[in-house]
Write an enzyme that holds these catalytic residues in place. Structure first.
Site, short mmCIF file in Angstrom:
data_model
loop_
_atom_site.label_atom_id
_atom_site.label_comp_id
_atom_site.label_asym_id
_atom_site.label_seq_id
_atom_site.Cartn_x
_atom_site.Cartn_y
_atom_site.Cartn_z
N LYS A 125 -76.07 43.37 73.32
CA LYS A 125 -76.53 41.99 73.39
C LYS A 125 -75.52 41.06 72.72
O LYS A 125 -75.02 41.33 71.63
CB LYS A 125 -77.89 41.85 72.71
CG LYS A 125 -79.03 42.60 73.40
CD LYS A 125 -79.44 41.93 74.69
CE LYS A 125 -80.69 42.59 75.27
NZ LYS A 125 -81.17 41.92 76.49
N ASP A 153 -74.88 41.60 77.60
CA ASP A 153 -75.97 40.76 78.10
C ASP A 153 -76.12 39.56 77.19
O ASP A 153 -76.48 39.69 76.02
CB ASP A 153 -77.27 41.57 78.13
CG ASP A 153 -78.43 40.78 78.73
OD1 ASP A 153 -78.21 39.64 79.19
OD2 ASP A 153 -79.55 41.32 78.74
N GLU A 179 -74.07 40.16 81.81
CA GLU A 179 -75.33 39.67 82.39
C GLU A 179 -75.60 38.24 81.95
O GLU A 179 -75.48 37.90 80.77
CB GLU A 179 -76.50 40.53 81.92
CG GLU A 179 -76.64 41.87 82.60
CD GLU A 179 -77.91 42.56 82.15
OE1 GLU A 179 -79.01 41.97 82.32
OE2 GLU A 179 -77.82 43.67 81.60
N ASP A 204 -79.26 37.89 86.19
CA ASP A 204 -80.48 38.54 85.75
C ASP A 204 -81.64 37.55 85.81
O ASP A 204 -82.40 37.51 86.77
CB ASP A 204 -80.31 39.12 84.35
CG ASP A 204 -81.58 39.80 83.82
OD1 ASP A 204 -82.58 39.88 84.56
OD2 ASP A 204 -81.59 40.24 82.66
N LYS A 228 -85.16 43.56 88.58
CA LYS A 228 -86.21 44.07 87.71
C LYS A 228 -87.53 44.04 88.47
O LYS A 228 -87.91 43.01 89.04
CB LYS A 228 -86.31 43.23 86.43
CG LYS A 228 -85.14 43.44 85.49
CD LYS A 228 -85.25 42.62 84.23
CE LYS A 228 -84.08 42.89 83.29
NZ LYS A 228 -84.05 41.97 82.13
#
Length: 327
Positions: A125, A153, A179, A204, A228
């Site tokens: 992250k 991300d 992302e 995303d 997702k």
């Protein structure tokens, strides 16, 4: 439950920061969806999802739960694992594991721990101060070596100039992709970052359903998609997104929220069924205190294996269900 005694299972994972849902809104939507489906043919999945589909705008994960249960029934009726019914052949593939934002020392130690466990791909992250993000990533890369892939991300955390600056600075660290570097609503900004970034860009939060996939492809805003199941409203829409991406010669990843092994197993069937889904981020249950799911996927050293049982191939522990509040 069907009139022939077949039980299909599904799971909703409301995640307010992304979908705006809560357990309360999911429960209310689920009651409405139940009333729309009772007495209908559970194998007519496309027709049923067209009927309940409008609810995907407000409660995509509630729709996903019913979609999942219908596909579980379909697999059980066919006597096939879902991924094989959908045309897939592979029952194993690699998943990453996520290192969340923390101090440099803690993130480095956590990443090293996962690498030592055998994970070949880490998701890290970022999305705060670009220089601090770079420092954390540099330390992680030094700790895990070049043999471990790193993807990042940003969770919409950077502005366009910050993203361009950060990604150019991170180029020597061999980052697989980034992302959602900027706000989901900023399609033009995402395209601007992609055009100036030496690192591939993955959409995303900007991608929920098939229509978003078409919009992002038309805008040339990203290189890859993170599909997702909870955002897309189920397996059928997830597969449709993969097909749209495939037609545009684009590769995809299937990611997750914080689901249990039930929904993660369903997502894994999607991965295994589509050749252009080449990345997986299915670690949502890695920090759960309890695992209420019997069977389903297994993960060892970052290698995920799907069950060969009909349908999704998992069940919920009856003892766990007994302690839950019934709605």
């Amino acid at each position: 439950r069907t009139d022939q005694g077949i039980v299909g299972l599904g799971e909703a994972c409301p995640f307010p920061p992304i979908t705006g849902e809560t357990q309360a809104t999911n429960a209310a939507a689920a009651i409405s969806i139940r009333d729309m489906l009772v007495g209908k043919d559970p194998l007519a999945i496309d027709a049923l999802l067209r009927e309940i589909g409008p609810l995907v705008h407000s409660n995509p994960s509630a729709v996903a739960a019913f979609d999942m249960a219908l596909h579980d029934i379909l697999g059980k009726v066919a006597g096939l694992p879902l991924f094989r019914l959908l045309g897939g052949t592979k029952n194993t593939f690699e998943t990453d594991i996520t290192t969340s934002l923390d101090t440099l020392e803690n993130m480095t130690a956590e990443s090293k721990k996962y690498a030592d466990m055998g994970y070949k791909t880490l998701k890290v992250k970022v999305g705060l101060d670009p220089d601090e993000d770079f420092a954390r990533l540099s330390a992680i890369r030094a700790a895990v070596g070049r043999g471990v892939a790193i993807r990042i991300d940003a969770n919409q955390g950077w502005t366009v100039p910050q993203a361009v600056y950060a990604l150019r600075k991170m180029e020597p660290l061999a980052i697989q992709f980034c992302e959602q570097p900027v706000l989901a609503s900023d399609t033009a900004g995402l395209k601007a970052v992609r055009s100036q970034s030496p690192i591939a860009i993955m959409a995303d939060e900007a991608l929920f359903g098939p229509a978003d996939a078409i919009k992002l492809i038309r805008a040339e805003a990203c290189d890859t998609f993170n599909i997702k199941v909870m955002k897309a409203g189920g397996l059928l829409n997830s597969i449709r997104i993969a097909h749209i991406a495939d037609a545009a010669n684009m590769r995809c990843m299937v990611g997750c929220m914080l689901e249990s092994k039930l929904a993660l197993t369903a997502a894994a069937h999607v991965v295994a069924s589509q050749a252009n889904i080449v990345y997986a981020d299915l670690d949502g249950n890695s920090e759960h205190v309890a695992d209420p799911i019997i069977d389903g996927i297994t993960v060892e050293a970052g290698v995920l294996t799907l069950p060969e049982k009909p349908g999704l191939g998992c069940d919920v522990d009856p003892a766990f269900l007994k302690i839950l509040r019934k709605i």
